[in-house]
Design an enzyme around this catalytic site. Structure first.
Site, PDB file in Angstrom:
ATOM      1  N   HIS A  30      10.669 -13.767   1.622  1.00 25.49           N
ATOM      2  CA  HIS A  30      10.803 -13.569   0.316  1.00 25.49           C
ATOM      3  C   HIS A  30      12.156 -14.240  -0.302  1.00 25.49           C
ATOM      4  O   HIS A  30      13.135 -14.031   0.344  1.00 25.49           O
ATOM      5  CB  HIS A  30      11.253 -12.071   0.062  1.00 25.49           C
ATOM      6  N   ASP A  68       9.604  -8.498   3.037  1.00 30.23           N
ATOM      7  CA  ASP A  68       9.302  -8.962   1.525  1.00 30.23           C
ATOM      8  C   ASP A  68       9.878  -7.675   0.643  1.00 30.23           C
ATOM      9  O   ASP A  68       9.885  -6.437   1.137  1.00 30.23           O
ATOM     10  CB  ASP A  68       7.684  -8.825   1.126  1.00 30.23           C
ATOM     11  N   ASN A 103       7.431  -2.788   3.633  1.00 32.47           N
ATOM     12  CA  ASN A 103       8.663  -2.010   3.407  1.00 32.47           C
ATOM     13  C   ASN A 103       8.012  -0.573   2.763  1.00 32.47           C
ATOM     14  O   ASN A 103       7.952  -0.158   1.505  1.00 32.47           O
ATOM     15  CB  ASN A 103       9.044  -2.650   1.977  1.00 32.47           C
ATOM     16  N   ASP A 108       0.604  -9.813  -4.567  1.00 30.39           N
ATOM     17  CA  ASP A 108       1.970  -9.060  -4.633  1.00 30.39           C
ATOM     18  C   ASP A 108       1.683  -7.571  -5.285  1.00 30.39           C
ATOM     19  O   ASP A 108       2.572  -6.995  -6.044  1.00 30.39           O
ATOM     20  CB  ASP A 108       3.249  -9.738  -5.281  1.00 30.39           C
ATOM     21  N   LEU A 128       0.817  -1.281   0.034  1.00 31.28           N
ATOM     22  CA  LEU A 128      -0.177   0.051   0.066  1.00 31.28           C
ATOM     23  C   LEU A 128       0.869   1.343   0.088  1.00 31.28           C
ATOM     24  O   LEU A 128       0.288   2.198  -0.118  1.00 31.28           O
ATOM     25  CB  LEU A 128      -1.058   0.045   1.229  1.00 31.28           C
ATOM     26  N   HIS A 176       5.312 -15.462  -3.082  1.00 28.87           N
ATOM     27  CA  HIS A 176       5.469 -15.574  -4.291  1.00 28.87           C
ATOM     28  C   HIS A 176       6.081 -16.663  -5.033  1.00 28.87           C
ATOM     29  O   HIS A 176       7.384 -16.385  -5.616  1.00 28.87           O
ATOM     30  CB  HIS A 176       5.601 -14.021  -5.172  1.00 28.87           C
TER      31      HIS A 176
END
Length: 428
Positions: free
Chosen positions: A177, A150, A90, A303, A59, A230
């Site tokens: 990640h 991530d 992040n 993602d 976001l 992912h």
């Protein structure tokens, strides 16, 4: 709050039924329901699902509001049928303290288009050297249970072990990640035939697979939960499948774009296809679809990675990695999994609502469409087909790989605790 009667919807793709919403909850499900004074939504032919839950959303707020804000991101989520999203850490500043995660949580509550659950950083500043305030973030008003760096891998095995030990105390999960940084220095795309022909630095599959192998063994040793973000290669699928066969508490996600797109698209040098992990081969795509169908991969997560125009409209090497995905995810899953016969709509509900809510402990989400449950619902016109036009996105960013591509399905309505956030494809 008024009553709403959803008439003739195919609940989870099954036989047509009526669903009555009264206030924040589902009051009844069955044939021929009626409610005096209720607002009627004619849903014949449409599929009704529990509201979607995304375990992996960026976001950007605080710090990169030029890309996305909690308001624009949650509006995009509602447009895509989501009633809850988990916001990655992040940001600027990094969400590594109780103060920052509470800020994100509060913004989500204020805007109201979907529930926002912050994800806390594993390490201070995402630097991989010192554990962040995991306990304080969990005990904060945000109640963080998922932690991830991530965008960066927790590549230090000792730090990763300590994180797994710490979150075990309160039933949390570390979302990794998986990217061995020393194997991906200067990487620009998937390592393979296409990267060799184009002369671009390769991101080898083993960089992902080696971290996943290490982390499932650490999770087994500690007796803790690890989630793989992912997942993108056929080899990673086999490692997760092996780990689950041993009873290791591992879950995994796949993105919509890794279910559909391949590294052949990089031949265009269009930076919209630049993403981390990179688009892989056709073989990997088929392995990912099969693993999602058989449950080796537990969930679909977007993602969603918005970037401003100037960060993507440049030469390939300088472009940022990432794609927006909240508003197209369900359509891509319909294209790759439902229309191919790999999943039915009940399976989609499981992978995109039930299980992500369980993994992230999203209270009130991913629940059955039945009486007494929270009215978090998504109505989908599965017969619709149309071209993707990012000009109409609710997201602040437009970096979609699907521009001009025809995709099936369109979310027409989304309800969050009985309140419509999307009506006839338009945000309320």
């Amino acid at each position: 709050m008024s009553k709403i009667l959803i008439r003739g919807a195919k609940v989870l793709g099954g036989e047509p039924q009526d669903v009555l919403i009264d206030g924040e909850t589902i009051a009844g499900v069955g044939a021929g329901l009626s409610a005096e004074g209720a607002e009627v939504v004619e849903a014949a032919g449409k599929v009704l699902l529990p509201g979607l839950v995304d375990l992996h959303t960026h976001l950007r707020e605080p710090g990169r509001e030029d890309s996305e804000t909690v308001l624009t991101g949650t509006r995009a989520a509602a447009s895509g049928g989501y009633t809850a999203v988990f916001a990655m850490a992040n940001t600027f500043p990094v969400a590594d303290t109780a103060g920052v995660v509470e800020q994100v949580y509060r913004l989500g509550r204020e805007h109201g288009y979907c529930d926002v659950q912050p994800i806390g950083a594993v390490t201070v500043g995402l630097e991989g050297r010192k554990l962040a305030e995991l306990g304080a973030m969990h005990e904060s008003a945000a109640g963080v249970t998922v932690f991830s760096d991530d965008g960066k891998c927790v590549d230090d095995a000792v730090i990763m072990r300590r994180a797994l030990e710490y979150v075990k105390a309160f039933g949390g999960v570390v979302a990794q990640h998986a990217q061995e940084p020393r194997l991906t220095e200067g990487a620009q795309m998937n390592e393979g035939i296409v990267s060799a022909e184009l002369g671009l630095g390769g991101w080898p599959a083993v960089a992902e697979e080696s971290i996943i192998a290490r982390d499932v063994l650490l999770a087994e040793h500690v007796g803790s939960r690890v989630h793989i973000c992912h997942l993108s290669t056929a080899g990673s699928v086999e490692i997760v499948r092996w780990a689950k066969s041993r009873g290791i508490d591992v879950t995994a996600e796949v993105t919509p774009h890794h279910l559909l797109l391949t590294d052949e698209l990089v031949r265009t040098y269009n930076p919209v296809y630049k993403v981390n992990p990179p688009l892989r081969t056709e073989r990997d795509v088929h392995a990912l679809r099969g693993a999602l169908a058989d449950g080796t991969i537990d969930i679909v997560a977007t993602d969603h990675a918005p970037h401003p125009h100037e960060d993507k409209d440049c030469e390939w090497a300088a472009a940022a990695m990432g794609m927006v995905g909240l508003e197209t995810a369900l359509s891509v899953v319909q294209e790759t999994m439902v229309d191919t016969g790999l999943l039915d709509w009940a399976g989609v509900a499981d992978r995109m609502s039930v299980k992500p809510a369980q993994i992230g402990q999203a209270t009130g989400h991913g629940r059955p469409v039945s009486a007494g449950e929270p009215a978090n619902l998504t109505l989908v016109d599965t017969e619709y087909r149309g071209q993707v036009d990012p000009a109409g996105f609710a997201s602040r960013s437009r970096n979609t790989p699907y521009q001009g591509r025809e995709l099936p399905g369109r979310v027409t309505h989304t309800w969050l605790r009985g309140k419509a956030t999307l009506v006839d494809g338009k945000l309320t």
